[in-house]
Write an enzyme that holds these catalytic residues in place. Structure first.
Site, PDB file in Angstrom:
ATOM      1  N   THR A 103       0.853  -1.180   0.000  1.00  0.00           N
ATOM      2  CA  THR A 103       0.000   0.000   0.000  1.00  0.00           C
ATOM      3  C   THR A 103       0.887   1.227   0.000  1.00  0.00           C
ATOM      4  O   THR A 103       2.104   1.131   0.132  1.00  0.00           O
ATOM      5  CB  THR A 103      -0.905   0.049   1.243  1.00  0.00           C
ATOM      6  OG1 THR A 103      -0.098   0.336   2.390  1.00  0.00           O
ATOM      7  CG2 THR A 103      -1.634  -1.260   1.446  1.00  0.00           C
ATOM      8  N   ALA A 158       1.133   3.260   2.347  1.00  0.00           N
ATOM      9  CA  ALA A 158       1.602   3.504   3.708  1.00  0.00           C
ATOM     10  C   ALA A 158       2.595   2.460   4.178  1.00  0.00           C
ATOM     11  O   ALA A 158       3.320   2.672   5.123  1.00  0.00           O
ATOM     12  CB  ALA A 158       0.408   3.540   4.670  1.00  0.00           C
ATOM     13  N   CYS A 159       2.642   1.304   3.533  1.00  0.00           N
ATOM     14  CA  CYS A 159       3.456   0.204   4.041  1.00  0.00           C
ATOM     15  C   CYS A 159       4.162  -0.487   2.902  1.00  0.00           C
ATOM     16  O   CYS A 159       3.573  -0.764   1.869  1.00  0.00           O
ATOM     17  CB  CYS A 159       2.589  -0.810   4.796  1.00  0.00           C
ATOM     18  SG  CYS A 159       3.481  -2.259   5.379  1.00  0.00           S
ATOM     19  N   GLY A 160       5.428  -0.790   3.096  1.00  0.00           N
ATOM     20  CA  GLY A 160       6.182  -1.507   2.088  1.00  0.00           C
ATOM     21  C   GLY A 160       6.131  -2.998   2.331  1.00  0.00           C
ATOM     22  O   GLY A 160       5.442  -3.487   3.211  1.00  0.00           O
TER      23      GLY A 160
END
Length: 288
Positions: free
Chosen positions: A123, A125-127
Site C-alpha cells: 500500500t 503507507a506500508c512496504g
C-alpha cells in the site's frame, strides 16, 4: 531493451472544492489533492510466462522507475540488463491501462520468488517487510565499507535543497519525497509519491535505469521517518548514508548497525546520528 519511460505527472494532483473554516466563517475554495491510484506490476519472462507480482497504491508518474526500483530493492532483479522491456498494459481488445506496468525480463523463465515467501501486496503507507526481506538482504548484501566522509555542514543543508524541488508538495501538502545527493551535497534527483516507500523505489529505479548503481558515494534523504523498509532499500542500492527529516524506527537502527549504514534522524538544523558516525566530519568532538 526498451529504455523509454514516461516522466509525465499525469494525474499527480486532482482538483477539488473544499470548505475553509477561518475565524468562525466558512469559505468555499478550490484545492488540489495528491492523486492516489493503484499500480499493478506484472512480471513476464522472455517466453511469455506472466505473473502479477505486486499492487501498490501510488501517485501516477515515474511508474517505470517505480517498477524497476521495486524489483531491484526486493531482489527480484540484480541489474538493469535483466529488464528487456517495460510498457503499460496493451492487452489485445483492451484500452491501454496506465495503472498496469508489464516488465519483460530477458530470461526464458521467471526468477525464483519463493525466498520472498508471499505474493506481494503493498500500500502507499506500508512496504513489503518482514523476516523474509531481511534474510534476502543478508544473502545479497555485505556490511558497507567505511568509504567517504562528509561534513556535517553539508548534511544540514540537504533539507533546504530538497524543499526547493518539491513543487508538487507545495501545491498539495500530501507527498513524501526521496532525494539523492552526491558526497559534495549536490542534488542529483528527487522523486515524490503519496507513499514514502514508492518515492524511494522511484528514486532507486531512476538510478538503476541510468546505470548509476551501486550508489556507494551518495546520500539519500527521505522527507519523513526512516523505517526498516527504507533502510533495507537503501542498503540494497549500496547507499552508505540515509538521512531522515523525522525519527528512525528501532528496527531501522538495528539494521543500520548490522550493515554499517550511517543513519541520521531528526535532520532539522541539527541532527541525531544512530549508526555509522565515522563517515561524518564534525568541527568538535561531541561528549558521550
Amino acid at each position: 531493451m526498451s529504455s523509454s519511460r514516461p516522466n509525465h505527472r499525469r494525474g499527480a494532483k486532482t482538483p477539488t472544492r473544499m470548505l475553509r473554516i477561518e475565524g468562525g466563517r466558512a469559505h468555499a475554495r478550490p484545492d488540489h489533492l495528491v492523486t492516489e491510484e493503484p499500480l499493478e506490476i506484472r512480471l513476464q519472462s522472455g517466453t511469455g510466462e506472466r505473473r502479477i507480482l505486486a499492487v501498490t497504491m501510488r501517485t501516477p508518474g515515474h511508474d517505470f522507475e517505480l517498477a524497476a526500483g521495486f524489483l531491484f530493492a526486493e531482489g527480484v532483479i540484480a541489474s538493469r540488463s535483466q529488464i528487456r522491456r517495460m510498457a503499460y498494459c496493451t492487452d489485445p481488445g483492451e484500452p491501454q491501462q496506465y495503472n498496469i506496468v508489464n516488465v519483460e525480463l530477458g530470461s526464458a523463465t521467471l526468477p525464483n520468488l519463493a525466498p520472498l515467501e508471499r505474493h506481494f501486496y503493498t500500500t502507499s503507507a506500508c512496504g513489503v517487510c518482514g523476516r523474509a526481506g531481511l534474510e534476502n538482504l543478508r544473502l545479497r548484501c555485505e556490511p558497507l565499507e567505511p568509504g567517504f566522509r562528509v561534513s556535517s555542514q553539508i548534511i544540514v543543508e540537504l533539507p533546504r535543497l530538497l524543499s526547493q524541488q518539491q513543487a508538487l508538495f507545495q501545491q498539495t501538502g500530501g507527498l513524501h519525497a526521496a532525494a539523492l545527493f552526491d558526497k559534495c551535497g549536490k542534488l542529483l534527483a528527487v522523486r515524490e509519491d503519496v507513499g514514502r516507500h514508492n518515492a524511494l523505489d522511484k528514486l532507486l529505479g531512476w538510478a538503476l535505469l541510468e546505470n548509476r548503481l551501486p550508489l556507494s558515494e551518495h546520500i539519500v534523504l527521505v522527507s519523513g521517518r526512516a523505517s526498516y523498509e527504507l533502510a533495507q532499500k537503501t542498503l540494497a542500492a549500496g547507499v552508505p548514508i540515509l538521512a531522515a527529516i523525522s525519527a528512525p524506527s528501532s528496527l531501522a537502527v538495528e539494521l543500520a548497525r548490522e550493515f554499517n549504514l550511517t543513519l541520521i534522524g531528526f535532520l532539522r538544523g541539527s541532527f541525531n546520528v544512530y549508526s555509522g558516525q565515522e563517515r561524518l566530519e564534525v568541527s568538535t568532538p561531541s561528549p558521550e
